[in-house]
Design a protein around this motif. Structure first.
Motif, PDB file in Angstrom:
ATOM      1  N   VAL A 334       0.966  -1.255   0.110  1.00 48.08           N
ATOM      2  CA  VAL A 334      -0.032   0.014  -0.074  1.00 48.08           C
ATOM      3  C   VAL A 334       0.980   1.240  -0.046  1.00 48.08           C
ATOM      4  N   ALA A 335       0.403   2.206  -0.791  1.00 42.97           N
ATOM      5  CA  ALA A 335       1.271   3.675  -0.709  1.00 42.97           C
ATOM      6  C   ALA A 335       0.471   4.459   0.251  1.00 42.97           C
ATOM      7  N   GLY A 336       0.899   5.691  -0.057  1.00 44.22           N
ATOM      8  CA  GLY A 336       0.333   6.597   1.098  1.00 44.22           C
ATOM      9  C   GLY A 336      -0.972   7.383   0.939  1.00 44.22           C
ATOM     10  N   ASP A 337      -1.928   6.571   0.102  1.00 43.17           N
ATOM     11  CA  ASP A 337      -3.240   7.214  -0.155  1.00 43.17           C
ATOM     12  C   ASP A 337      -4.281   6.368   0.044  1.00 43.17           C
ATOM     13  N   VAL A 338      -5.656   6.689   0.175  1.00 40.94           N
ATOM     14  CA  VAL A 338      -6.698   5.950   0.405  1.00 40.94           C
ATOM     15  C   VAL A 338      -7.194   5.014  -0.808  1.00 40.94           C
ATOM     16  N   GLU A 339      -6.933   5.655  -2.035  1.00 40.78           N
ATOM     17  CA  GLU A 339      -7.093   4.631  -3.407  1.00 40.78           C
ATOM     18  C   GLU A 339      -6.398   3.405  -3.312  1.00 40.78           C
ATOM     19  N   SER A 340      -5.046   3.718  -3.069  1.00 37.47           N
ATOM     20  CA  SER A 340      -3.941   2.539  -3.148  1.00 37.47           C
ATOM     21  C   SER A 340      -4.473   1.611  -2.254  1.00 37.47           C
ATOM     22  N   LEU A 341      -5.099   1.975  -0.880  1.00 38.77           N
ATOM     23  CA  LEU A 341      -5.495   0.889   0.058  1.00 38.77           C
ATOM     24  C   LEU A 341      -6.614   0.215  -0.320  1.00 38.77           C
ATOM     25  N   GLY A 342      -7.646   0.786  -1.022  1.00 43.54           N
ATOM     26  CA  GLY A 342      -8.609   0.226  -1.414  1.00 43.54           C
ATOM     27  C   GLY A 342      -8.619  -0.872  -2.518  1.00 43.54           C
ATOM     28  N   ARG A 343      -7.243  -0.299  -3.512  1.00 42.27           N
ATOM     29  CA  ARG A 343      -7.034  -1.319  -4.852  1.00 42.27           C
ATOM     30  C   ARG A 343      -6.258  -2.338  -4.061  1.00 42.27           C
ATOM     31  N   ARG A 344      -5.644  -2.297  -3.068  1.00 42.37           N
ATOM     32  CA  ARG A 344      -4.793  -3.528  -2.526  1.00 42.37           C
ATOM     33  C   ARG A 344      -5.703  -4.212  -1.870  1.00 42.37           C
ATOM     34  N   VAL A 345      -6.623  -3.973  -1.218  1.00 40.84           N
ATOM     35  CA  VAL A 345      -7.607  -4.767  -0.467  1.00 40.84           C
ATOM     36  C   VAL A 345      -8.508  -5.540  -1.244  1.00 40.84           C
ATOM     37  N   THR A 346      -8.800  -4.863  -2.448  1.00 40.30           N
ATOM     38  CA  THR A 346      -9.642  -5.459  -3.639  1.00 40.30           C
ATOM     39  C   THR A 346      -8.651  -6.592  -4.114  1.00 40.30           C
ATOM     40  N   ALA A 347      -7.501  -6.179  -4.677  1.00 38.43           N
ATOM     41  CA  ALA A 347      -6.598  -7.152  -5.093  1.00 38.43           C
ATOM     42  C   ALA A 347      -6.047  -8.344  -4.157  1.00 38.43           C
ATOM     43  N   ALA A 348      -6.060  -8.248  -2.603  1.00 40.89           N
ATOM     44  CA  ALA A 348      -5.985  -9.311  -1.891  1.00 40.89           C
ATOM     45  C   ALA A 348      -7.043 -10.317  -2.023  1.00 40.89           C
ATOM     46  N   VAL A 349      -8.335  -9.734  -1.852  1.00 34.35           N
ATOM     47  CA  VAL A 349      -9.563 -10.841  -2.085  1.00 34.35           C
ATOM     48  C   VAL A 349      -9.340 -11.696  -3.419  1.00 34.35           C
ATOM     49  N   VAL A 350      -9.398 -10.609  -4.395  1.00 41.31           N
ATOM     50  CA  VAL A 350      -9.428 -11.548  -5.808  1.00 41.31           C
ATOM     51  C   VAL A 350      -8.356 -12.249  -6.020  1.00 41.31           C
ATOM     52  N   GLN A 351      -7.116 -12.166  -5.725  1.00 42.62           N
ATOM     53  CA  GLN A 351      -5.997 -12.885  -5.940  1.00 42.62           C
ATOM     54  C   GLN A 351      -6.094 -14.051  -5.059  1.00 42.62           C
ATOM     55  N   ALA A 352      -6.386 -13.765  -3.694  1.00 42.04           N
ATOM     56  CA  ALA A 352      -6.699 -15.154  -2.984  1.00 42.04           C
ATOM     57  C   ALA A 352      -7.394 -16.055  -3.300  1.00 42.04           C
ATOM     58  N   ILE A 353      -8.626 -15.579  -3.719  1.00 42.46           N
ATOM     59  CA  ILE A 353      -9.701 -16.671  -4.233  1.00 42.46           C
ATOM     60  C   ILE A 353      -9.200 -17.232  -5.494  1.00 42.46           C
ATOM     61  N   PHE A 354      -8.729 -16.423  -6.364  1.00 45.04           N
ATOM     62  CA  PHE A 354      -8.058 -17.269  -7.581  1.00 45.04           C
ATOM     63  C   PHE A 354      -6.954 -18.129  -7.422  1.00 45.04           C
ATOM     64  N   ALA A 355      -6.203 -18.017  -6.129  1.00 43.57           N
ATOM     65  CA  ALA A 355      -4.995 -18.862  -5.921  1.00 43.57           C
ATOM     66  C   ALA A 355      -5.597 -20.040  -5.314  1.00 43.57           C
ATOM     67  N   ILE A 356      -6.677 -19.998  -4.593  1.00 45.95           N
ATOM     68  CA  ILE A 356      -7.161 -21.022  -4.045  1.00 45.95           C
ATOM     69  C   ILE A 356      -7.923 -21.910  -5.221  1.00 45.95           C
ATOM     70  N   ILE A 357      -8.752 -21.540  -5.968  1.00 49.68           N
ATOM     71  CA  ILE A 357      -9.208 -22.181  -6.940  1.00 49.68           C
ATOM     72  C   ILE A 357      -8.462 -23.037  -7.934  1.00 49.68           C
ATOM     73  N   PHE A 358      -7.147 -22.218  -8.265  1.00 46.42           N
ATOM     74  CA  PHE A 358      -5.996 -22.688  -9.066  1.00 46.42           C
ATOM     75  C   PHE A 358      -5.494 -23.928  -8.390  1.00 46.42           C
ATOM     76  N   LEU A 359      -5.065 -23.717  -7.065  1.00 53.26           N
ATOM     77  CA  LEU A 359      -4.320 -24.603  -6.220  1.00 53.26           C
ATOM     78  C   LEU A 359      -5.418 -25.789  -6.234  1.00 53.26           C
ATOM     79  N   ASP A 360      -6.701 -25.455  -6.003  1.00 54.32           N
ATOM     80  CA  ASP A 360      -7.591 -26.706  -5.799  1.00 54.32           C
ATOM     81  C   ASP A 360      -7.505 -27.748  -6.980  1.00 54.32           C
ATOM     82  N   ALA A 361      -7.249 -26.932  -8.262  1.00 56.93           N
ATOM     83  CA  ALA A 361      -7.358 -27.824  -9.459  1.00 56.93           C
ATOM     84  C   ALA A 361      -5.970 -28.690  -9.623  1.00 56.93           C
ATOM     85  N   VAL A 362      -4.954 -27.832  -9.060  1.00 56.21           N
ATOM     86  CA  VAL A 362      -3.682 -28.514  -9.119  1.00 56.21           C
ATOM     87  C   VAL A 362      -3.580 -29.679  -8.019  1.00 56.21           C
ATOM     88  N   PHE A 363      -4.146 -29.693  -7.016  1.00 55.38           N
ATOM     89  CA  PHE A 363      -4.203 -30.818  -5.793  1.00 55.38           C
ATOM     90  C   PHE A 363      -5.197 -32.015  -6.640  1.00 55.38           C
TER      91      PHE A 363
END
Length: 372
Positions: A334-363
Motif C-alpha cells: 500500500v502507498a500513502g493514499d486511500v485509493e491505493s489502500l482500496g485497490r490493494r484490499v480488493t486485489a488481496a481478495v481477488v488474488q486469494a480466491i483465484f489462487a485457492i481455486i487454482f491450487l485446488d485444481a492442481v491438488f
C-alpha cells in the motif's frame, strides 16, 4: 450591461471589418462566439470597429482569436489599447499552447492495453517473489530464535482470524451440505439410487467443499483484513517507525498472521466438514427417510472415506499460507493514499480466491495421479 454582438462589413479591397458591440465578457458572450466562428469561418479580419464596444476580457479575446485565421494588427486596437493588450496576450498564449495529444488508433490502444497488462503481471510476479523470499527468511529466523516470537500476537490473530470466523464457517458449510444432499436426493431418487446420496454428500464435503468454502470465506474475511490493517499502518508510517526502532515488520506483522492462519485453518476445515455432513444428514433424513445411524453406517462402510478426509485436511494448511501471504503482501504494497489502500484490499481478495481455486485444481490432478 449589454449583451455582446457583432457585425461583419466587407469593404472590397479594404478587407473585412469586424464591428463589436456590447460587453465581450465571459458573462455576456452567450452564443455569439459560435456565430462569429460560423460567419468568419477562419477568414482574416483586417480592421476592428470598437466605437460601440463595452467591456472586454479574455473570454471575448479568445472568441476572436479562435474565429479568425489571422492575427489582428496592433493598430486595429488603437481606439481601445487595453483591449488590444488583452487580445495580444490571449493570442500569444493560444498560439504557443501545445496542440491536444493525438488519440492513437483503436488497434494501437488495444495492444497497448495488452502490453500494460503483461507488464503489470510481470511486475506483480516479481514483487511477489521478493515478498516470498523475505517471508521465508523471516520464518527461518523465527524458528532459529523462538525466544523472539511474539506469542501474544499469535494468540490474538488466532482468535480474530480463526475463532471469530467459526460461526460463519459452520453456517455456510451447513447449508452447502444441505443443498448438495437435496440435489443428490432429487436426482438419484429418479434413478432408483437415492441411497448413494450419503456417499455424494460425504465425498464432496470431505474432499472438496468444506476446505474450499472455508478457504474462500477466509480469503474474503481475513485476507482483506490483513491487507487493510497492514496497509493502514503503511499509510500512517507505523511500519517505517518499526524499522527505525529496529523491529522487523515481518516478525511483528506478517509471521503472527501467517501462523494463526496455518493453525486455525485445519480446525475451521474440520468444523466445516462436521457441519456440512450434519446439513446433508438432516436433508437425507427429511427427504429420503434415512436416519442418522444409516447415514453414519454408509460412511463408515466405505474404505475410501479416510482418504477423502486426508485429502481435504492436507489442502487446509496450503490454502492458509496462500490466504495469509497474499493478504500481507498486498498490505505491505500500500502507498500513502486511500485509493491505493482500496485497490490493494480488493486485489488481496481477488488474488486469494483465484489462487485457492487454482491450487485446488492442481491438488485434484495430483491426487488423481496418486489414486487418492
Amino acid at each position: 450591461m449589454a449583451a455582446a454582438d457583432f457585425q461583419i462589413d466587407e469593404n472590397g479591397a479594404a478587407g473585412l471589418t469586424l464591428r463589436l458591440t456590447g460587453d465581450w465578457t465571459a458573462t455576456e458572450l452567450g452564443r455569439v462566439s459560435r456565430r462569429l466562428d460560423e460567419q468568419l469561418h477562419e477568414r482574416c479580419v483586417d480592421a476592428v470597429d470598437l466605437k460601440d464596444l463595452g467591456r472586454f476580457d479574455t473570454a471575448g479575446a479568445l472568441a476572436i482569436v479562435q474565429a479568425s485565421n489571422c492575427v489582428l494588427p496592433e493598430k486595429a486596437w488603437s481606439e481601445r489599447p487595453e483591449a488590444g493588450r488583452t487580445y495580444a496576450m490571449v493570442e500569444k498564449l493560444e498560439r504557443e499552447s501545445a496542440p491536444p495529444p493525438r488519440r492513437p488508433l483503436p488497434v494501437v490502444r488495444f495492444f497497448s492495453k495488452i502490453g500494460l497488462g503483461v507488464h503489470d503481471i510481470a511486475m506483480e510476479a516479481m514483487l511477489s517473489m521478493a515478498f516470498l523470499g523475505r517471508l521465508i527468511v523471516a520464518v527461518g529466523t523465527a524458528f532459529k530464535h523462538p525466544g523472539r516470537i511474539r506469542w501474544a500476537a499469535w494468540f490474538s490473530q488466532g482468535e480474530r482470524a480463526g475463532l471469530d470466523a467459526m460461526p460463519i464457517i459452520a453456517v455456510t458449510n451447513f447449508f452447502i451440505g444441505a443443498v448438495i444432499a437435496l440435489l443428490g436426493a432429487n436426482l438419484l431418487s429418479q434413478l432408483g439410487a437415492g441411497v448413494f446420496t450419503v456417499q455424494l454428500v460425504a465425498v464432496s464435503v470431505l474432499r472438496e467443499l468444506a476446505v474450499l468454502i472455508t478457504a474462500i470465506l477466509l480469503a474474503g474475511r481475513s485476507a482483506s483484513s490483513f491487507a487493510a490493517e497492514i496497509g493502514s499502518m503503511r499509510m500512517t508510517q507505523e511500519v517505517d517507525a518499526m524499522q527505525v526502532m529496529g523491529v522487523n515488520p515481518f516478525q511483528a506483522l506478517v509471521i503472527p498472521r501467517l501462523a494463526a492462519m496455518v493453525i486455525m485453518m485445519p480446525l475451521l476445515t474440520f468444523v466445516g466438514i462436521v457441519t456440512g455432513l450434519f446439513g446433508g444428514l438432516l436433508v437425507t433424513w427429511g427427504v429420503l427417510g434415512y436416519g442418522p445411524i444409516f447415514f453414519i453406517q454408509q460412511m463408515s462402510q466405505d474404505p475410501m472415506m479416510g482418504n477423502h478426509l486426508l485429502v481435504g485436511m492436507v489442502k487446509a494448511p496450503v490454502f492458509a499460507i496462500v490466504v495469509a501471504a497474499i493478504g500481507c503482501r498486498q498490505g505491505m504494497a500500500v502507498a500513502g493514499d486511500v485509493e491505493s489502500l482500496g485497490r490493494r484490499v480488493t486485489a488481496a481478495v481477488v488474488q486469494a480466491i483465484f489462487a485457492i481455486i487454482f491450487l485446488d485444481a492442481v491438488f485434484a490432478m495430483i491426487f488423481m495421479e496418486l489414486n487418492l
